[in-house]
Design an enzyme around this catalytic site. Structure first.
Site: not given
Ligand code: T46
Length: 143
Positions: A56
């Site tokens: 993303h």
């Molecule tokens: C990046 C990498 C390293 C939350 O509820 N709170 C939060 O602070 C975060 C980060 C996520 N979430 C929830 C939202 C989604 O339902 O956790 C789930 C997975 O989140 P996300 O798609 O953000 O996870 P990653 O690990 O794929 O990505 C994140 C960052 O968004 C991204 O920018 O660099 O970690």
């Protein structure tokens, strides 16, 4: 490291105190970290060999990402140029700015990623489809 994409650069901590008792790395907001830190999260337990994270871009969020153990592969894409880099535990971090598509793969099982973020979690800041990301950039440029 040379970056071919926009909205990304290497973060070099001002202070790394190495000693036989371990390394202490210090990062400060509005210094090496260019923004005020509102959120901290970390990713660990990457035991599944084919895990994929990211995939993303963010509209406004700024992040500083540190691989504090192990290694992984990061694909970066600003809509014009893309680049694949190996990220490892070398005390340097990556600034991931807005409008930068990022995908993380090939995690070592001991990989731990620490992220400092400029804002609270907000799902509406995410561009989770690559097409939406490209269209969003196009619209921004047209404004
Ligand atoms: C990046 C990498 C390293 C939350 O509820 N709170 C939060 O602070 C975060 C980060 C996520 N979430 C929830 C939202 C989604 O339902 O956790 C789930 C997975 O989140 P996300 O798609 O953000 O996870 P990653 O690990 O794929 O990505 C994140 C960052 O968004 C991204 O920018 O660099 O970690």
């Amino acid at each position: 490291m040379k970056f071919l994409v926009n909205h990304c650069y290497e973060i070099i901590p001002n202070k790394v105190l190495d000693s036989p008792d371990g390394s202490l790395t210090i990062l400060e907001a509005l210094k090496e970290i260019s923004f005020n830190i509102k959120r901290v999260y970390y990713i660990n337990n990457l035991i599944q060999a084919n895990s994929i994270r990211g995939k993303h871009a963010h509209k406004e969020l700024e992040q500083a990402l540190f691989c504090i153990s192990g290694h992984f592969t990061m694909k970066l894409d600003d809509g014009e140029n893309s680049q694949i880099i190996k990220v490892s535990n070398n005390s340097r971090g990556l600034f991931i700015g807005p409008l930068l598509w990022h995908e993380m793969t090939d995690f070592s099982s001991n990989c731990v990623i620490l992220v400092l973020a400029s804002d609270y979690y907000n799902e509406s800041d995410y561009l989770r489809s690559y097409d939406k990301f490209l269209n969003y950039i196009k619209d921004q440029r047209a404004e």
